[in-house]
Design an enzyme around this catalytic site. Sequence first.
Site, PDB file in Angstrom:
ATOM      1  N   PHE A  11      41.709  14.270 -52.964  1.00  0.00           N
ATOM      2  CA  PHE A  11      42.708  13.943 -51.937  1.00  0.00           C
ATOM      3  C   PHE A  11      42.049  13.671 -50.567  1.00  0.00           C
ATOM      4  O   PHE A  11      42.023  12.525 -50.083  1.00  0.00           O
ATOM      5  CB  PHE A  11      43.702  15.108 -51.892  1.00  0.00           C
ATOM      6  CG  PHE A  11      44.566  15.200 -50.690  1.00  0.00           C
ATOM      7  CD1 PHE A  11      45.236  14.091 -50.195  1.00  0.00           C
ATOM      8  CD2 PHE A  11      44.740  16.436 -50.046  1.00  0.00           C
ATOM      9  CE1 PHE A  11      46.059  14.192 -49.079  1.00  0.00           C
ATOM     10  CE2 PHE A  11      45.552  16.542 -48.940  1.00  0.00           C
ATOM     11  CZ  PHE A  11      46.205  15.422 -48.447  1.00  0.00           C
ATOM     12  N   TYR A 140      39.694  32.712 -53.787  1.00  0.00           N
ATOM     13  CA  TYR A 140      39.422  31.392 -53.205  1.00  0.00           C
ATOM     14  C   TYR A 140      39.015  31.545 -51.728  1.00  0.00           C
ATOM     15  O   TYR A 140      37.995  30.996 -51.295  1.00  0.00           O
ATOM     16  CB  TYR A 140      40.673  30.509 -53.337  1.00  0.00           C
ATOM     17  CG  TYR A 140      40.621  29.235 -52.531  1.00  0.00           C
ATOM     18  CD1 TYR A 140      39.787  28.179 -52.896  1.00  0.00           C
ATOM     19  CD2 TYR A 140      41.402  29.082 -51.387  1.00  0.00           C
ATOM     20  CE1 TYR A 140      39.741  27.005 -52.143  1.00  0.00           C
ATOM     21  CE2 TYR A 140      41.365  27.913 -50.635  1.00  0.00           C
ATOM     22  CZ  TYR A 140      40.530  26.881 -51.011  1.00  0.00           C
ATOM     23  OH  TYR A 140      40.487  25.724 -50.270  1.00  0.00           O
ATOM     24  N   GLY A 266      48.414  36.508 -53.646  1.00  0.00           N
ATOM     25  CA  GLY A 266      47.420  35.681 -52.956  1.00  0.00           C
ATOM     26  C   GLY A 266      48.033  34.762 -51.919  1.00  0.00           C
ATOM     27  O   GLY A 266      47.330  34.184 -51.096  1.00  0.00           O
TER      28      GLY A 266
HETATM   29  N1  NAD Z   1      44.280  20.457 -49.257  1.00  0.00           N
HETATM   30  C1  NAD Z   1      44.289  21.464 -48.406  1.00  0.00           C
HETATM   31  O1  NAD Z   1      45.344  21.853 -47.890  1.00  0.00           O
HETATM   32  C2  NAD Z   1      43.001  22.152 -48.018  1.00  0.00           C
HETATM   33  C3  NAD Z   1      43.068  23.162 -47.062  1.00  0.00           C
HETATM   34  C4  NAD Z   1      41.898  23.814 -46.687  1.00  0.00           C
HETATM   35  C5  NAD Z   1      40.686  23.437 -47.240  1.00  0.00           C
HETATM   36  N2  NAD Z   1      40.652  22.462 -48.191  1.00  0.00           N
HETATM   37  C6  NAD Z   1      39.348  22.117 -48.758  1.00  0.00           C
HETATM   38  O2  NAD Z   1      39.148  20.723 -48.641  1.00  0.00           O
HETATM   39  C7  NAD Z   1      38.357  20.259 -49.742  1.00  0.00           C
HETATM   40  C8  NAD Z   1      39.063  19.089 -50.414  1.00  0.00           C
HETATM   41  O3  NAD Z   1      40.303  19.552 -50.934  1.00  0.00           O
HETATM   42  P1  NAD Z   1      41.398  18.574 -51.546  1.00  0.00           P
HETATM   43  O4  NAD Z   1      42.713  19.091 -51.132  1.00  0.00           O
HETATM   44  O5  NAD Z   1      41.040  17.166 -51.266  1.00  0.00           O
HETATM   45  O6  NAD Z   1      41.258  18.920 -53.090  1.00  0.00           O
HETATM   46  P2  NAD Z   1      41.033  17.965 -54.355  1.00  0.00           P
HETATM   47  O7  NAD Z   1      41.174  18.820 -55.549  1.00  0.00           O
HETATM   48  O8  NAD Z   1      41.884  16.756 -54.253  1.00  0.00           O
HETATM   49  O9  NAD Z   1      39.519  17.534 -54.169  1.00  0.00           O
HETATM   50  C9  NAD Z   1      38.434  18.275 -54.657  1.00  0.00           C
HETATM   51  C10 NAD Z   1      37.522  17.316 -55.397  1.00  0.00           C
HETATM   52  O10 NAD Z   1      36.385  18.031 -55.858  1.00  0.00           O
HETATM   53  C11 NAD Z   1      36.105  17.645 -57.196  1.00  0.00           C
HETATM   54  N3  NAD Z   1      35.414  18.751 -57.849  1.00  0.00           N
HETATM   55  C12 NAD Z   1      35.908  19.983 -58.155  1.00  0.00           C
HETATM   56  N4  NAD Z   1      34.949  20.732 -58.735  1.00  0.00           N
HETATM   57  C13 NAD Z   1      33.832  19.969 -58.770  1.00  0.00           C
HETATM   58  C14 NAD Z   1      32.515  20.194 -59.240  1.00  0.00           C
HETATM   59  N5  NAD Z   1      32.145  21.361 -59.795  1.00  0.00           N
HETATM   60  N6  NAD Z   1      31.613  19.189 -59.138  1.00  0.00           N
HETATM   61  C15 NAD Z   1      31.966  17.993 -58.589  1.00  0.00           C
HETATM   62  N7  NAD Z   1      33.193  17.730 -58.123  1.00  0.00           N
HETATM   63  C16 NAD Z   1      34.120  18.709 -58.202  1.00  0.00           C
HETATM   64  C17 NAD Z   1      37.467  17.351 -57.807  1.00  0.00           C
HETATM   65  O11 NAD Z   1      37.407  16.518 -58.935  1.00  0.00           O
HETATM   66  C18 NAD Z   1      38.192  16.686 -56.628  1.00  0.00           C
HETATM   67  O12 NAD Z   1      38.003  15.288 -56.620  1.00  0.00           O
HETATM   68  C19 NAD Z   1      38.157  21.464 -50.656  1.00  0.00           C
HETATM   69  O13 NAD Z   1      36.886  22.006 -50.389  1.00  0.00           O
HETATM   70  C20 NAD Z   1      39.246  22.433 -50.232  1.00  0.00           C
HETATM   71  O14 NAD Z   1      38.878  23.765 -50.465  1.00  0.00           O
HETATM   72  C21 NAD Z   1      41.784  21.801 -48.592  1.00  0.00           C
END
Ligand code: NAD
Length: 303
Positions: A11, A140, A266
Site C-alpha cells: 500500500f 507488532y 492489542g
Molecule cells: N498502514 C498503516 O496504517 C501503517 C501505520 C504505521 C506503520 N505502517 C508501516 O508501514 C509499512 C508499510 O505498510 P503498508 O500499510 O503499506 O502494508 P502492506 O502490507 O501493504 O505493505 C507491506 C509490504 O511488505 C511486503 N512484505 C511483507 N513481508 C515481507 C518479507 N518478509 N519480505 C519482503 N516483502 C515483504 C508485503 O508483500 C507488502 O507488499 C510497514 O512497515 C508498516 O508496519 C503502516
Amino acid sequence: MKALVTGGAGFIGSHLTDMLIDSGAEVHIIDNLTTGSIKNVNPAATLHIEDINSDSSSQIIQTVKPDVVFHMAAQVDVQRSIADPAFDANVNIVGTVQLIHVCKQAGVGKIIFSSTSAVYGVSKKERASEDALPSPISYYGLSKHASECYIRLFHELNGINYTILRYSNVYGPRQTAKGEGGVIAIFMSNLHKGLPLFVHGSGNQNRDFIFVQDVVRANIAACRQGNQETINISTALPTSINNLVHRLNMIHGSAIDVAHGPERPGDIMDSCLDNLKAEQILAWRPKVSLIEGLTQTYEYYRK
Ligand SMILES: NC(=O)c1ccc[n+]([C@@H]2O[C@H](COP(=O)([O-])OP(=O)(O)OC[C@H]3O[C@@H](n4cnc5c(N)ncnc54)[C@H](O)[C@@H]3O)[C@@H](O)[C@H]2O)c1
C-alpha cells in the site's frame, strides 16, 4: 538518486515508488508479495520478488548499492503478531537487522524506517509525542520498537545514517483490509458490497487518520532532513470510529448499517500523535483533509 523500497508492492510503498519515479529516481523494490501485489507496482520500477530475510535480497542490495533505502516490508497485522509472535519477530526484527547490516556493507547513504504509533501503546497524553516512553501492547508494536532500537544502536556502532518515521493510521487507495490501520479499507470494501460496517467495541475509540500521499511526502522529505531522528507522521487530529462512520455516511449518500462486536486484544483505545517535530525538522505538514482523503479513497474502491 537510486532508491530501494522494501515492501514497494504494498500500500504505502507503491505510492512512494510512484512519487520517486515521478521525481526521476531509479527505484528497485524487494517484496515477497505476501500482502503486496504486482498490480500496484509502477512499471518503471525494478521489482525483485524476494523475502527480505533471504540471501538473494542481500546480494541484490550489494549489487544495486542504493543511495537510500526505505524499509517498509513488514508483518503488518497486529492480530497475527499476537497469534504468531515468532513469525512477526522474524520478519520485523530479524528482517530489519539483516537489512541494516547489508546496507552498511553496500555503502547505503541512508535508511528511512517505517515505524508506527503502536510503539507507544496506551498513551498518557492526548497526543503522544516522540519523547514518550514506548510501551507497546502488541508484539507488532514491540517488534517495531525493537527494530528502532537496532537501527539506533547500529548508527552508534557502525555509523549508518537513518530517520525513523512513526506513522499514525494510514489510509488511501490500494490499502487492503489486512494491514495495520485497515479499518477504512474494510469499511470501504463493505460499503461497496452493501455489507454492514462492523465496529469493534463502542466506536468511541479515537484514531489519527493520515492520508497516504502525506506519508509519502514525509518519506521524501526525510531523504535530506531528519538524520538520526525519530519523528511522528500524523494529523494530530483524533477522529472516533463513530465519527468516521458518520463521514462515510455523508460521502455514500444513503444510510449505512452498522454492527457492534467485542473489542479485540492489542487494540489501543485512543491513538493520536503529536506532529510538531515533523513540522520543525522535516518542514512537513499534512495537506489532505479527512473528508478529501476519504472521498478519493471511496472513488478508488468504487472502481
Ligand atoms: N498502514 C498503516 O496504517 C501503517 C501505520 C504505521 C506503520 N505502517 C508501516 O508501514 C509499512 C508499510 O505498510 P503498508 O500499510 O503499506 O502494508 P502492506 O502490507 O501493504 O505493505 C507491506 C509490504 O511488505 C511486503 N512484505 C511483507 N513481508 C515481507 C518479507 N518478509 N519480505 C519482503 N516483502 C515483504 C508485503 O508483500 C507488502 O507488499 C510497514 O512497515 C508498516 O508496519 C503502516
